[in-house]
Design a protein around this motif. Sequence first.
Motif, PDB file in Angstrom:
ATOM      1  N   PHE A 183       0.830  -1.209   0.000  1.00  0.00           N
ATOM      2  CA  PHE A 183       0.000   0.000   0.000  1.00  0.00           C
ATOM      3  C   PHE A 183       0.870   1.267   0.000  1.00  0.00           C
ATOM      4  O   PHE A 183       0.585   2.220  -0.714  1.00  0.00           O
ATOM      5  CB  PHE A 183      -0.940   0.033   1.221  1.00  0.00           C
ATOM      6  N   TRP A 195      -4.302   5.389  -0.160  1.00  0.00           N
ATOM      7  CA  TRP A 195      -3.356   4.283   0.038  1.00  0.00           C
ATOM      8  C   TRP A 195      -2.754   4.328   1.436  1.00  0.00           C
ATOM      9  O   TRP A 195      -2.581   3.288   2.089  1.00  0.00           O
ATOM     10  CB  TRP A 195      -2.240   4.339  -1.018  1.00  0.00           C
ATOM     11  N   LEU A 238      -5.002   2.950   3.971  1.00  0.00           N
ATOM     12  CA  LEU A 238      -4.947   1.479   3.943  1.00  0.00           C
ATOM     13  C   LEU A 238      -3.739   0.969   4.741  1.00  0.00           C
ATOM     14  O   LEU A 238      -3.823  -0.048   5.428  1.00  0.00           O
ATOM     15  CB  LEU A 238      -4.880   0.973   2.496  1.00  0.00           C
TER      16      LEU A 238
END
Lengths: 215, 97
Positions: free
Chosen positions: A95, A114, A117
Motif C-alpha cells: 500500500f 493508500w 490502507l
Amino acid sequence: MVKSYVEYTFKNSLPPNATVLLAAPTLPIQAEGGIPGNKGIWAGILSEMTEFALLFGVYFIARAHFPQAFKEGPLRLSLFAGTFNTVLMISGSYFVANAVLAIRQNRPRASVRWLILVLIAACGYLLTKYFEFRWNVGQGITGKTGIFFTVYYYLTFTHMVHVLWGIMGLLWVIARTRMGAYTPAEHEGMEAFASYWHATDLIWLVIFPLLYLLR
Amino acid sequence: MKAMTHKRTIGLLWLLLVALTLGGAFLGETAAPGLAVTVIVSLTMAFKGRMVIDHFMELKTANRTIRSLMRAYFYVVPLVTVLVYLFGDRLARLTTL
C-alpha cells in the motif's frame, strides 16, 4: 542471443538522436543511484537492521543451546496470528509503495487513500498482536515460560515498538499529504517513511519463519 | 506506460508474497521438521526479502551501498538459519562460557 540480435537491429534502425530520446526519464521510480527518502532515514533503518541482527544472533545462539525448546515452542504459538500479521505487514508495504507512486503521478487524494490502507493494516497488526498475547496468557505462556518464549517476546515486542514509531510517522505523512506538502518533484518525506515501513516489514519477514515456522 | 508496468510488478509481487506466506504456513503446519523444510523456509525468506528490497523499496536502481547492505542481510540471515540447523551443536560449544 536472440535478444542481443533484436537489440542490435533495433539500435541500428534508430535516428542519430534516438539515444537521447530513449534516455529521457519517463519512469516514476527511484532515480539511478539515488537514495530513497533521505540519508537520515537510512541511518535509522541501518541501525534498526543492526539492532535486529543482534537479536537474531541471540535467537540463533539460544536455538543452538536449547534445540528441544525451539522444536516445541512454535507448536504452542498461534500460527494463524503469525500468518495473518505477515499478510498485513506485506500488504502495508504494498500500500505504501502505491502511495508513493500516486504522489509521483500528482494524485495526492489517491495517495492519502493508500496511506489510510497502510494505517488500517498497521492497526490490524496491533490488534492481532493484542489478541495473540492475550491468547498466549490464556495458554499459560508468558516471558518466563521458557527460553523460546523469552526470545519470542523479546523479538516481537521490539518489532511492535518499531511499528508504533512507524504509525506516528504515518500519521504525520497523512497530514502532510492532505495539506498538499508533497509534489511529484518533492516528496522526500513520504519516501523516507515508505522506506522505514518496508524495513519494518523486512524484519517481520525474518521473525515469522524463525518463530512460527521452523522447528 | 512504464509507470503502469512498475505498478503491475508490485501488484503481482504482493499477490506472490501473500501466496508464499500462506504456503509457508501450510508447510509449517503439515510438514515434518527437517533439513528440507529448513532450506525451503530459508530460501523463501531470502526471496521475499529480496523482492521487497528490489521492488517495494526500489533499491534495485538506487544507491549501490544501501542496496548491497540490504541485499546482504537476506543472504546472511537465511544462510545462518540453515547453518545453525546443521551445526547447532558446534555453535553451542563455541558460545559456552
